[in-house]
Write a protein that holds these residues in place. Structure first.
Motif, mmCIF file in Angstrom:
data_model
loop_
_atom_site.group_PDB
_atom_site.id
_atom_site.type_symbol
_atom_site.label_atom_id
_atom_site.label_comp_id
_atom_site.label_asym_id
_atom_site.label_seq_id
_atom_site.Cartn_x
_atom_site.Cartn_y
_atom_site.Cartn_z
ATOM 1 N N LEU A 115 11.809 10.461 -2.942
ATOM 2 C CA LEU A 115 12.061 11.900 -3.022
ATOM 3 C C LEU A 115 11.001 12.587 -3.865
ATOM 4 C CD1 LEU A 115 13.859 14.359 -2.500
ATOM 5 C CD2 LEU A 115 15.214 13.686 -4.511
ATOM 6 N N ALA A 116 10.644 11.963 -4.993
ATOM 7 C CA ALA A 116 9.623 12.535 -5.871
ATOM 8 C C ALA A 116 8.273 12.637 -5.152
ATOM 9 C CB ALA A 116 9.472 11.690 -7.132
ATOM 10 N N ALA A 117 7.941 11.592 -4.363
ATOM 11 C CA ALA A 117 6.688 11.627 -3.604
ATOM 12 C C ALA A 117 6.709 12.752 -2.582
ATOM 13 C CB ALA A 117 6.471 10.282 -2.903
ATOM 14 N N GLY A 118 7.874 13.004 -1.983
ATOM 15 C CA GLY A 118 7.996 14.107 -1.022
ATOM 16 C C GLY A 118 7.756 15.455 -1.667
ATOM 17 N N VAL A 119 8.277 15.625 -2.878
ATOM 18 C CA VAL A 119 8.048 16.886 -3.599
ATOM 19 C C VAL A 119 6.562 17.078 -3.889
ATOM 20 C CG1 VAL A 119 8.463 18.103 -5.781
ATOM 21 C CG2 VAL A 119 10.344 16.941 -4.622
ATOM 22 N N MET A 120 5.871 15.995 -4.238
ATOM 23 C CA MET A 120 4.434 16.084 -4.493
ATOM 24 C C MET A 120 3.673 16.484 -3.229
ATOM 25 S SD MET A 120 3.894 15.511 -7.692
ATOM 26 C CE MET A 120 5.421 16.432 -7.869
ATOM 27 N N ALA A 121 4.132 15.968 -2.085
ATOM 28 C CA ALA A 121 3.477 16.314 -0.823
ATOM 29 C C ALA A 121 3.643 17.800 -0.516
ATOM 30 C CB ALA A 121 4.052 15.468 0.310
ATOM 31 N N VAL A 122 4.875 18.310 -0.708
ATOM 32 C CA VAL A 122 5.132 19.735 -0.489
ATOM 33 C C VAL A 122 4.287 20.576 -1.444
ATOM 34 C CG1 VAL A 122 6.879 21.553 -0.658
ATOM 35 C CG2 VAL A 122 7.457 19.361 0.406
ATOM 36 N N VAL A 163 -0.445 11.501 -7.956
ATOM 37 C CA VAL A 163 0.927 11.163 -8.343
ATOM 38 C C VAL A 163 1.718 10.692 -7.129
ATOM 39 C CG1 VAL A 163 3.093 12.111 -9.225
ATOM 40 C CG2 VAL A 163 0.929 12.718 -10.320
ATOM 41 N N MET A 164 1.521 11.376 -5.996
ATOM 42 C CA MET A 164 2.225 10.985 -4.769
ATOM 43 C C MET A 164 1.874 9.553 -4.378
ATOM 44 S SD MET A 164 2.214 12.937 -1.075
ATOM 45 C CE MET A 164 0.438 12.750 -0.912
ATOM 46 N N PHE A 165 0.613 9.180 -4.520
ATOM 47 C CA PHE A 165 0.187 7.819 -4.203
ATOM 48 C C PHE A 165 0.867 6.806 -5.124
ATOM 49 C CE2 PHE A 165 -2.697 4.263 -5.154
ATOM 50 C CZ PHE A 165 -2.785 3.695 -3.893
ATOM 51 N N ALA A 166 0.908 7.130 -6.430
ATOM 52 C CA ALA A 166 1.536 6.224 -7.391
ATOM 53 C C ALA A 166 3.019 6.037 -7.078
ATOM 54 C CB ALA A 166 1.357 6.765 -8.809
ATOM 55 N N LEU A 167 3.706 7.124 -6.767
ATOM 56 C CA LEU A 167 5.134 7.039 -6.460
ATOM 57 C C LEU A 167 5.375 6.286 -5.157
ATOM 58 C CD1 LEU A 167 6.170 10.659 -7.486
ATOM 59 C CD2 LEU A 167 6.753 8.543 -8.675
ATOM 60 N N ALA A 168 4.469 6.490 -4.198
ATOM 61 C CA ALA A 168 4.600 5.768 -2.932
ATOM 62 C C ALA A 168 4.439 4.258 -3.155
ATOM 63 C CB ALA A 168 3.560 6.273 -1.935
ATOM 64 N N VAL A 169 3.533 3.868 -4.071
ATOM 65 C CA VAL A 169 3.348 2.455 -4.396
ATOM 66 C C VAL A 169 4.619 1.883 -5.012
ATOM 67 C CG1 VAL A 169 2.127 0.849 -5.905
ATOM 68 C CG2 VAL A 169 0.844 2.574 -4.626
ATOM 69 N N ILE A 170 5.214 2.644 -5.947
ATOM 70 C CA ILE A 170 6.446 2.183 -6.595
ATOM 71 C C ILE A 170 7.583 2.079 -5.577
ATOM 72 C CG2 ILE A 170 8.199 2.789 -8.309
ATOM 73 C CD1 ILE A 170 5.966 4.092 -9.954
ATOM 74 N N TRP A 171 7.684 3.088 -4.714
ATOM 75 C CA TRP A 171 8.743 3.087 -3.698
ATOM 76 C C TRP A 171 8.578 1.910 -2.737
ATOM 77 C CZ3 TRP A 171 8.099 4.192 1.670
ATOM 78 C CH2 TRP A 171 9.290 4.286 2.382
ATOM 79 N N ALA A 172 7.338 1.681 -2.268
ATOM 80 C CA ALA A 172 7.079 0.570 -1.353
ATOM 81 C C ALA A 172 7.298 -0.771 -2.054
ATOM 82 C CB ALA A 172 5.655 0.655 -0.810
ATOM 83 N N GLY A 173 6.920 -0.821 -3.343
ATOM 84 C CA GLY A 173 7.121 -2.058 -4.093
ATOM 85 C C GLY A 173 8.590 -2.398 -4.241
ATOM 86 N N GLY A 174 9.413 -1.366 -4.407
ATOM 87 C CA GLY A 174 10.841 -1.608 -4.523
ATOM 88 C C GLY A 174 11.448 -2.170 -3.247
ATOM 89 N N ILE A 175 10.825 -1.891 -2.102
ATOM 90 C CA ILE A 175 11.335 -2.385 -0.824
ATOM 91 C C ILE A 175 10.769 -3.761 -0.480
ATOM 92 C CG2 ILE A 175 11.393 -1.952 1.670
ATOM 93 C CD1 ILE A 175 11.377 1.036 1.052
ATOM 94 N N PHE A 176 9.443 -3.888 -0.626
ATOM 95 C CA PHE A 176 8.782 -5.113 -0.156
ATOM 96 C C PHE A 176 8.538 -6.149 -1.252
ATOM 97 C CE2 PHE A 176 7.370 -1.631 2.664
ATOM 98 C CZ PHE A 176 7.886 -2.099 3.865
ATOM 99 N N ALA A 177 8.515 -5.720 -2.506
ATOM 100 C CA ALA A 177 8.287 -6.673 -3.602
ATOM 101 C C ALA A 177 9.133 -6.272 -4.804
ATOM 102 C CB ALA A 177 6.802 -6.716 -3.965
#
Length: 317
Positions: A115-122, A163-177
């Motif tokens: 959600l935070a990454a989405g806000v950064m994109a907007v 920031v969006m990239f960093a949050l996307a990494v954390i979000w993806a890490g929570g799913i895949f690792a």
């Protein structure tokens, strides 16, 4: 109120409304998610909001005509606002680094990273649109304050993307690792954001302070002024000692005009008016001061001889 002033104020008002919305959204998501990089972006947008308010005040005040207390107008309000905005950005960057280092030492998990990454994109998309508007209007109206505000928002685009990239990494890490601790990515991204902000603040300070220090106009603009003076030969024998500076959208131009010694005061006055008109054709808000000198040929100063149309005619003969 002129159309130019209305256009500048409308653009500044759009920036104020946009930043107000983004500050609210980022702060809310940052507090919910616990992301220091999102909170740092909220602080950045809050500074941008303050900068937008300063820009709105500057464009409203700088367009006022000269008065008894401000004989040369109010143009430097825009330059002062640019420097003030840069200092605000620098202070915000120092605070962001402080908060990021604190989180590195005392890590906390980031919630709702997607959600935070989405806000950064907007935020990035909104700032791209508003910065383009400010750049267009700023260049169209020669507004230092609006261009400075546009650079602020463009910097916000880059930092939001980081920031969006960093949050996307954390979000993806929570799913895949999920076993890998990626919490450090968030504060590190915030520090990178702060360093980028500092760089933008330094560049903006240098650019805005040039006119406060009465730096000359760009070489291309001075060349255009001199080119237009040549069109007044041979009534204008020569010209020298060009001095220029700028305050906001106002340009101040001083030049010595060398005219035939036998020319009447009335005729020399007509030529100086033509000089002002020629310069005004390309720089409408320029204040032109012309000092008239009689031609002292053949005791010509070197600076005068360089552009002397009589000497050139003699050389051709």
């Amino acid at each position: 109120m002129s159309e130019t002033v209305k256009l500048k104020k409308r653009a500044a008002a759009v920036s104020v409304c946009s930043n107000l919305t983004l500050v609210s959204a980022k702060l809310m998501i940052g507090l919910v998610s616990g992301s220091v990089s999102v909170i740092s972006e909220a602080i950045h947008s809050a500074v941008d909001l303050l900068a937008a308010l300063i820009a709105y005040f500057a464009v409203s005040t700088s367009s006022k005509p000269a008065d008894a207390e401000h004989s040369f107008g109010h143009g430097k309000y825009e330059n002062v606002s640019g420097v003030a905005e840069a200092l605000l950005i620098f202070i915000a960057a120092v605070w962001i680094i402080y908060e990021a280092v604190h989180k590195l030492v005392n890590p906390r998990p980031v919630e709702a990273a997607g959600l935070a990454a989405g806000v950064m994109a907007v935020s990035a998309v909104a700032n791209i649109m508003v910065s383009r508007l400010l750049f267009r209007v700023g260049k169209q109206t020669d507004s230092v304050a609006l261009v400075a505000d546009a650079w602020h928002l463009l910097t916000d685009v880059y930092t939001s993307a980081g920031v969006m990239f960093a949050l996307a990494v954390i979000w993806a890490g929570g799913i895949f690792a999920p076993s890998v601790n990626l919490g450090w990515v968030d504060p590190v991204a915030a520090i990178v954001v702060a360093l980028m902000i500092m760089k933008a603040a330094l560049e903006l300070t240098l650019e805005s302070s040039k006119d406060l220090l009465d730096h000359r106009l760009p070489e291309s603009e001075e060349a255009e002024i001199l080119h237009r003076m040549t069109a007044l030969r041979p009534a204008l024998v020569s010209f020298k000692n060009l001095r220029t500076r700028k305050a906001g959208h106002m340009r101040f131009i001083s030049i010595d005009a060398v005219m035939p010694a036998e020319m009447t005061v009335e005729e020399s006055h007509r030529i100086t008016d033509l000089m002002s008109d020629k310069i005004g054709d390309v720089f409408p808000d320029a204040l032109v001061t012309v000092h008239v000198e009689p031609c002292r040929r053949p005791q010509c100063p070197d600076l005068c001889r360089i552009r002397c149309c009589i000497a050139r005619a003699d050389n051709r003969n």
